[in-house]
Write a protein that holds these residues in place. Structure first.
Motif, PDB file in Angstrom:
ATOM      1  N   ARG A 133       0.824  -1.211   0.000  1.00  0.00           N
ATOM      2  CA  ARG A 133       0.000   0.000   0.000  1.00  0.00           C
ATOM      3  C   ARG A 133       0.864   1.269   0.000  1.00  0.00           C
ATOM      4  O   ARG A 133       2.069   1.194   0.217  1.00  0.00           O
ATOM      5  CB  ARG A 133      -0.944  -0.027   1.220  1.00  0.00           C
TER       6      ARG A 133
ATOM      7  N   TYR B 206      -1.660   4.411   4.262  1.00  0.00           N
ATOM      8  CA  TYR B 206      -1.097   4.278   5.622  1.00  0.00           C
ATOM      9  C   TYR B 206      -1.601   5.419   6.516  1.00  0.00           C
ATOM     10  O   TYR B 206      -1.972   5.210   7.667  1.00  0.00           O
ATOM     11  CB  TYR B 206       0.437   4.293   5.574  1.00  0.00           C
TER      12      TYR B 206
ATOM     13  N   GLY C 279       6.369  -5.584   8.984  1.00  0.00           N
ATOM     14  CA  GLY C 279       5.632  -6.234   7.902  1.00  0.00           C
ATOM     15  C   GLY C 279       5.249  -5.229   6.827  1.00  0.00           C
ATOM     16  O   GLY C 279       4.187  -5.315   6.229  1.00  0.00           O
TER      17      GLY C 279
ATOM     18  N   ASP D  75      10.887  -6.453   7.656  1.00  0.00           N
ATOM     19  CA  ASP D  75      10.096  -7.509   6.997  1.00  0.00           C
ATOM     20  C   ASP D  75      11.041  -8.643   6.596  1.00  0.00           C
ATOM     21  O   ASP D  75      12.186  -8.383   6.178  1.00  0.00           O
ATOM     22  CB  ASP D  75       9.415  -6.949   5.728  1.00  0.00           C
TER      23      ASP D  75
ATOM     24  N   LEU E 228       9.229 -11.029  12.905  1.00  0.00           N
ATOM     25  CA  LEU E 228       8.624 -11.069  14.237  1.00  0.00           C
ATOM     26  C   LEU E 228       8.297 -12.522  14.581  1.00  0.00           C
ATOM     27  O   LEU E 228       7.981 -13.289  13.670  1.00  0.00           O
ATOM     28  CB  LEU E 228       7.331 -10.232  14.263  1.00  0.00           C
TER      29      LEU E 228
ATOM     30  N   SER F  66       0.353  -3.023   9.335  1.00  0.00           N
ATOM     31  CA  SER F  66      -0.817  -2.977   8.452  1.00  0.00           C
ATOM     32  C   SER F  66      -1.004  -4.314   7.764  1.00  0.00           C
ATOM     33  O   SER F  66      -0.077  -4.843   7.136  1.00  0.00           O
ATOM     34  CB  SER F  66      -0.606  -1.888   7.391  1.00  0.00           C
TER      35      SER F  66
HETATM   36  C1  LIG Z   1      -0.294  -8.435   3.403  1.00  0.00           C
HETATM   37  S1  LIG Z   1       1.355  -7.878   3.501  1.00  0.00           S
HETATM   38  C2  LIG Z   1       1.127  -6.204   4.032  1.00  0.00           C
HETATM   39  C3  LIG Z   1       2.202  -5.278   3.515  1.00  0.00           C
HETATM   40  C4  LIG Z   1       2.106  -3.826   3.998  1.00  0.00           C
HETATM   41  N1  LIG Z   1       2.071  -3.744   5.440  1.00  0.00           N
HETATM   42  C5  LIG Z   1       0.889  -3.132   3.441  1.00  0.00           C
HETATM   43  O1  LIG Z   1      -0.134  -2.996   4.128  1.00  0.00           O
HETATM   44  O2  LIG Z   1       0.945  -2.718   2.269  1.00  0.00           O
HETATM   45  C6  LIG Z   1       1.955  -8.692   4.956  1.00  0.00           C
HETATM   46  C7  LIG Z   1       3.439  -8.513   5.192  1.00  0.00           C
HETATM   47  O3  LIG Z   1       3.784  -9.162   6.423  1.00  0.00           O
HETATM   48  C8  LIG Z   1       5.078  -9.708   6.257  1.00  0.00           C
HETATM   49  N2  LIG Z   1       5.341 -10.762   7.269  1.00  0.00           N
HETATM   50  C9  LIG Z   1       4.999 -12.076   7.226  1.00  0.00           C
HETATM   51  N3  LIG Z   1       5.466 -12.711   8.314  1.00  0.00           N
HETATM   52  C10 LIG Z   1       6.121 -11.787   9.074  1.00  0.00           C
HETATM   53  C11 LIG Z   1       6.812 -11.830  10.322  1.00  0.00           C
HETATM   54  N4  LIG Z   1       6.916 -12.981  11.023  1.00  0.00           N
HETATM   55  N5  LIG Z   1       7.352 -10.695  10.806  1.00  0.00           N
HETATM   56  C12 LIG Z   1       7.226  -9.521  10.117  1.00  0.00           C
HETATM   57  N6  LIG Z   1       6.585  -9.423   8.936  1.00  0.00           N
HETATM   58  C13 LIG Z   1       6.031 -10.543   8.415  1.00  0.00           C
HETATM   59  C14 LIG Z   1       5.049 -10.242   4.840  1.00  0.00           C
HETATM   60  O4  LIG Z   1       6.362 -10.506   4.342  1.00  0.00           O
HETATM   61  C15 LIG Z   1       4.310  -9.141   4.111  1.00  0.00           C
HETATM   62  O5  LIG Z   1       5.200  -8.185   3.592  1.00  0.00           O
END
Ligand SMILES: C[S@@+](CC[C@H](N)C(=O)[O-])C[C@H]1O[C@@H](n2cnc3c(N)ncnc32)[C@H](O)[C@@H]1O
Length: 225
Positions: A13, A18, A37, A58, A130, A147
């Motif tokens: 996004r 945001y 993330g 991420d 995380l 998000s």
């Molecule tokens: C649906 S995307 C959302 C991306 C962004 N936050 C947005 O809203 O445009 C979810 C994100 O969470 C990340 N993610 C998955 N597991 C994670 C973890 N254990 N710790 C941090 N981020 C993680 C993914 O790599 C991905 O980039």
């Protein structure tokens, strides 16, 4: 275990989204912000261009620009097919069509890709998963954002969420998580239990936002230390 490129589904996004999701005021944007993330969102790049201070964490930041670009192009049609099959689950007043959605998401991800290698060098994009401990001191950031990741993927479970949000709260004075529902827009017992847990320790506020693309996904959780 190393993250596999074919297991990730990059979708990002932009800063307007945001700002609306997280109710970020001009004052908030001037604070040190961590995005957990953030993946291929253009928030970091656009905030940096406006002189703000954002660090994104991420696990996908272990991949190269060309790997992420290839994966974005690979999953784009798959996601758009899923979106067209589930169109009734979304509200099409701001984003008016599937075509507009694809163009907004692709524009965000292209900005991210253009900025990615520079951002890695500047440590604005930091590989991290995380709930692992991040090698930053306590209270390094004023606001921590998540998000469309934490609380949405309820299958990750209660313990994962308690550990992940606790690590965010170690690093950040305040944490904001959007939205407060699972992938099917349902409120879940796990989400309530996680909110209860942090309500006992911290000041917790739930606010409605004007950002509602996925139906009923319009609530923001704010946890203040
Ligand atoms: C649906 S995307 C959302 C991306 C962004 N936050 C947005 O809203 O445009 C979810 C994100 O969470 C990340 N993610 C998955 N597991 C994670 C973890 N254990 N710790 C941090 N981020 C993680 C993914 O790599 C991905 O980039």
């Amino acid at each position: 275990m190393a993250l596999k490129l074919d297991s990730i589904v990059p979708w990002g996004r932009n800063i307007d989204e945001y700002t609306e999701m997280f109710l970020l005021s001009d004052e908030d944007l001037k604070k040190r912000i961590a995005g957990f993330g953030d993946g291929p969102a253009s928030f970091n790049y656009q905030a940096t261009m406006r002189g703000y201070n954002v660090t994104s964490f991420d696990p996908i930041y272990c991949f190269s620009k060309s790997q992420l670009e290839a994966r974005i192009n690979e999953v784009r049609t798959v996601i758009m097919k899923q979106m067209s099959e589930n169109k009734e689950n979304y509200i099409w007043n701001k984003i008016k069509s599937l075509e507009e959605l694809e163009s907004i998401r692709m524009a965000s991800m292209m900005l991210f890709l253009q900025d990615y290698e520079k951002g890695l060098i500047e440590k604005r994009y930091v590989f991290h998963e995380l709930p692992d401990r991040i090698d930053y001191p306590d209270d390094s950031f004023e606001i921590g954002l998540s998000s469309h990741f934490l609380l949405m993927y309820t299958s990750l479970g209660y313990d994962f969420h308690i550990a992940a949000i606790s690590e965010m709260l170690r690093l950040c004075k305040q944490v904001r998580i959007f939205p407060l529902c699972d992938l099917d827009s349902n409120a879940s017992e796990m989400i309530e239990r996680v909110i209860d847990y942090f309500s006992k320790k911290y000041n917790v506020v739930i606010r409605c936002t004007d950002y509602e693309f996925q139906k009923d996904a319009n609530k923001l959780l704010i946890i203040n230390k």
